[in-house]
Design a protein around this motif. Structure first.
Motif, PDB file in Angstrom:
ATOM      1  N   TRP A   1      -7.221   5.876  -4.462  1.00 17.91           N
ATOM      2  CA  TRP A   1      -7.053   4.631  -3.726  1.00 17.91           C
ATOM      3  C   TRP A   1      -7.249   3.429  -4.625  1.00 17.91           C
ATOM      4  CZ3 TRP A   1      -9.365   5.312   1.815  1.00 17.91           C
ATOM      5  CH2 TRP A   1      -8.712   6.377   2.417  1.00 17.91           C
TER       6      TRP A   1
ATOM      7  N   PRO B   1      -8.224  -0.180  -6.205  1.00 13.25           N
ATOM      8  CA  PRO B   1      -9.292  -1.162  -6.121  1.00 13.25           C
ATOM      9  C   PRO B   1      -8.749  -2.485  -5.579  1.00 13.25           C
ATOM     10  CG  PRO B   1      -8.682  -0.753  -8.406  1.00 13.25           C
ATOM     11  CD  PRO B   1      -7.834   0.143  -7.559  1.00 13.25           C
TER      12      PRO B   1
ATOM     13  N   TYR C   1       0.840  -1.200   0.000  1.00 13.15           N
ATOM     14  CA  TYR C   1       0.000   0.000   0.000  1.00 13.15           C
ATOM     15  C   TYR C   1       0.876   1.250   0.000  1.00 13.15           C
ATOM     16  CZ  TYR C   1      -4.064  -2.772   1.527  1.00 13.15           C
ATOM     17  OH  TYR C   1      -5.096  -3.665   1.618  1.00 13.15           O
TER      18      TYR C   1
ATOM     19  N   LEU D   1     -10.037  -2.502   3.010  1.00 10.64           N
ATOM     20  CA  LEU D   1     -10.385  -1.490   1.996  1.00 10.64           C
ATOM     21  C   LEU D   1     -11.818  -1.001   2.177  1.00 10.64           C
ATOM     22  CD1 LEU D   1      -8.625  -2.961  -1.153  1.00 10.64           C
ATOM     23  CD2 LEU D   1      -8.099  -0.795  -0.047  1.00 10.64           C
ATOM     24  N   ARG D   2     -12.695  -1.929   2.540  1.00 11.45           N
ATOM     25  CA  ARG D   2     -14.099  -1.529   2.728  1.00 11.45           C
ATOM     26  C   ARG D   2     -14.205  -0.485   3.851  1.00 11.45           C
ATOM     27  NH1 ARG D   2     -18.197  -6.200   3.804  1.00 11.45           N
ATOM     28  NH2 ARG D   2     -18.011  -6.647   1.595  1.00 11.45           N
TER      29      ARG D   2
ATOM     30  N   ASN E   1     -12.514   2.862   2.765  1.00 12.42           N
ATOM     31  CA  ASN E   1     -13.271   3.597   1.745  1.00 12.42           C
ATOM     32  C   ASN E   1     -14.341   4.492   2.350  1.00 12.42           C
ATOM     33  OD1 ASN E   1     -12.167   3.228  -0.794  1.00 12.42           O
ATOM     34  ND2 ASN E   1     -12.905   1.127  -0.883  1.00 12.42           N
ATOM     35  N   ARG E   2     -14.810   4.131   3.547  1.00 12.92           N
ATOM     36  CA  ARG E   2     -15.804   4.991   4.218  1.00 12.92           C
ATOM     37  C   ARG E   2     -15.208   6.338   4.568  1.00 12.92           C
ATOM     38  NH1 ARG E   2     -18.465   1.445   8.934  1.00 12.92           N
ATOM     39  NH2 ARG E   2     -19.305   3.489   9.439  1.00 12.92           N
ATOM     40  N   TYR E   3     -13.902   6.379   4.724  1.00 14.00           N
ATOM     41  CA  TYR E   3     -13.249   7.608   5.167  1.00 14.00           C
ATOM     42  C   TYR E   3     -12.430   8.264   4.063  1.00 14.00           C
ATOM     43  CZ  TYR E   3     -15.086   5.931   9.452  1.00 14.00           C
ATOM     44  OH  TYR E   3     -15.977   5.491  10.398  1.00 14.00           O
ATOM     45  N   ARG E   4     -12.789   7.909   2.824  1.00 13.26           N
ATOM     46  CA  ARG E   4     -12.145   8.563   1.685  1.00 13.26           C
ATOM     47  C   ARG E   4     -12.919   9.845   1.402  1.00 13.26           C
ATOM     48  NH1 ARG E   4     -11.378   5.654  -4.047  1.00 13.26           N
ATOM     49  NH2 ARG E   4     -13.541   5.162  -3.749  1.00 13.26           N
TER      50      ARG E   4
ATOM     51  N   GLN F   1     -10.653  12.392  -3.041  1.00 13.79           N
ATOM     52  CA  GLN F   1      -9.594  11.373  -3.043  1.00 13.79           C
ATOM     53  C   GLN F   1      -9.994  10.213  -3.954  1.00 13.79           C
ATOM     54  OE1 GLN F   1      -9.468  10.616   1.251  1.00 13.79           O
ATOM     55  NE2 GLN F   1      -7.351  11.308   1.264  1.00 13.79           N
ATOM     56  N   SER F   2      -9.403  10.172  -5.123  1.00 12.67           N
ATOM     57  CA  SER F   2      -9.796   9.101  -6.036  1.00 12.67           C
ATOM     58  C   SER F   2      -8.619   8.194  -6.338  1.00 12.67           C
ATOM     59  CB  SER F   2     -10.336   9.701  -7.330  1.00 12.67           C
ATOM     60  OG  SER F   2      -9.361  10.581  -7.838  1.00 12.67           O
TER      61      SER F   2
ATOM     62  N   GLU G   1      -2.889   5.477   0.873  1.00 10.25           N
ATOM     63  CA  GLU G   1      -3.895   4.417   1.017  1.00 10.25           C
ATOM     64  C   GLU G   1      -4.092   3.964   2.459  1.00 10.25           C
ATOM     65  OE1 GLU G   1      -3.372   2.500  -3.453  1.00 10.25           O
ATOM     66  OE2 GLU G   1      -2.222   1.691  -1.777  1.00 10.25           O
TER      67      GLU G   1
END
Ligand code: FAD
Length: 401
Positions: A386, A388, A52, A372-373, A376-379, A383-384, A56
């Motif tokens: 991160w 997949p 990472y 990651l799940r 992703n809540r805190y992105r 912020q694009s 990330e």
């Protein structure tokens, strides 16, 4: 009314989701933390292993404050006064509160004298120093030696991932040694899992000293309590958790290990306007719960709900005592079993719950999915960058088997 968030750790980031609604009701919110980013610990070992990127594994606390109208204050809180309802930072700022949430994590047990040049693991942002040093390894001309004090789950996961990265990017430039006081690596894990990990570590070129502790450090060596002198250019301190220093300077009741005692609503009994969550707190009836992020993350939504109820309660002019403990507030119940998945610097993860464990690629894939799940809540909306899930699996699959 003023809500003061202290620390911004894994439990209290869940409060960002309510911040806009609270602000609409005229509640001022301040977050004070000693660092603008929260490092998500579950991903840090693989960050140091090269899977990472830094972006990330970080939650942008300052960015979230700007996004949700919360006032950001960078500082380390060193004292709280529950009578005056204030928190004081190391630089002397005094921050008032009507309701406070403390989520500042644990501290590393103090390294012994002479070990000033140490990278601790708590707070986690110190790890940035280690990452910066790892990046310089390929260019270094002299032989380097990393010593990790502590072969528990954290120290072992760090060692395996760092060893894998060094093999890839700077082979033979740096040795990695783990020193563990118990007779085996990750002593809290079943024998078989511990043996499997130790075999993997030594196959990758890692060195292990069990039954010994790092006692002090000279400019060139880590000296163990059995007299062994290990060459050492970097020392990482991963020796477990004690309560953070803040509690020593605040009149709240603490456990023998220095964690503040809270009831199951996460309130401090003598100061019901103060909530404490995550590693810094010991919940009544669950004081021996391992200090792992799984529990801090589970506390997040409950903490947000209870703080919301407390704020409503105060807004209605009721005294905070009436909200204390089971009178309208929800009670924290930990998972009966909290499985842990360790990354291993290979394409496989080590899954463990109680005495059951296995080491498989599916375990690592499951870990990536969970991590990651949550992250992703805190992105933040902008912020694009991160990765997949598939890209992360592909990166870790490049590690040696
Ligand atoms: C290498 C490693 C790997 C780990 N991997 C896992 C894992 O895979 N799964 C798992 O469940 N657990 C894991 N853990 C444990 C996990 O890190 C902790 O349980 C978790 O971070 C606790 O979260 P917290 O919210 O209590 O505090 P933290 O996440 O430590 O957050 C505390 C925040 O408060 C700030 N702060 C600290 N003191 C102050 C102060 N006085 N004033 C203001 N701000 C302050 C800090 O900078 C930090 O931002 C790991 C630990 C380590 C060391």
């Amino acid at each position: 009314m003023h809500l003061l968030l202290i620390g911004g750790g894994h439990a209290s980031v869940a409060l960002f989701e309510r911040a806009a609604a609270w602000r609409e009701h005229g509640i001022d919110i301040t977050l004070v933390s000693d660092h603008p980013y929260l490092y998500y610990s579950g991903m840090v070992p693989e960050h140091l292993g090269g899977v990472y990127s830094e972006d990330e594994v970080q939650i942008d606390l300052k960015g979230w404050c700007q996004h949700t109208g919360v006032t950001w204050h960078q500082g380390r809180v060193v004292r709280m006064d529950p009578t005056a309802r204030t928190a004081t930072t190391a630089y002397g700022s005094t921050l008032p509160y009507d309701v406070a949430v403390v989520d500042i994590g644990a501290a590393n047990p103090s390294p012994p004298k002479g070990t000033a040049q140490v990278t601790g693991t708590k707070p986690m942002h110190q790890i940035a120093r280690l990452e910066a040093w790892l990046r310089t390894l390929p260019e270094r001309t002299s032989q380097q030696h990393l010593v990790i004090a502590g072969g528990g789950a954290a120290g072992t996961e760090l060692a395996l991932n760092i060893q894998a990265r060094i093999r890839r990017t700077a082979p033979r430039r740096c040795t990695v040694t783990v020193v563990e006081p118990a007779k085996r690596l990750i002593p809290s894990f079943p024998d078989g899992a511990s043996q499997r990990v130790a075999d993997l570590f030594s196959r990758q070129g890692g060195r292990l000293h069990t039954g010994a502790r790092v006692q002090h450090r000279t400019p060139t060596h880590a000296v163990l309590d059995n007299g062994t002198r290990l060459p050492c250019t970097q020392l990482v301190w991963a020796t477990g958790s004690v309560g953070p220093p803040l509690w020593q300077r605040t009149p709240f009741s603490c456990t023998d290990q220095g964690f503040v005692k809270v009831v199951d609503s996460l309130q401090i009994p003598s100061a019901p306007r103060v909530f404490a969550a995550g590693d810094c707190a010991a919940v009544d009836g669950y004081a021996d719960l391992p200090r792992i992020g799984v529990h801090a993350v589970k506390q997040g939504p409950l903490l947000a709900e209870n703080v919301d109820r407390m704020l409503r309660h105060l807004r209605d002019g009721k005294p905070p005592e009436r909200a204390y403990h089971r009178d309208g507030l929800r009670a924290f119940r930990p998972y009966p079993v909290a499985p842990l998945i360790l990354s291993t610097g290979t394409a496989k993860g080590l899954w463990r719950a109680g005495s059951v464990w296995w080491m498989r690629a599916t375990a690592l894939r499951m870990k990536h999915l969970i991590d990651l799940r949550w992250m992703n809540r805190y992105r933040l909306p902008h912020q694009s960058t991160w990765a997949p899930l598939d890209a992360v699996h592909a990166r870790s699959a490049q590690q040696p088997a």
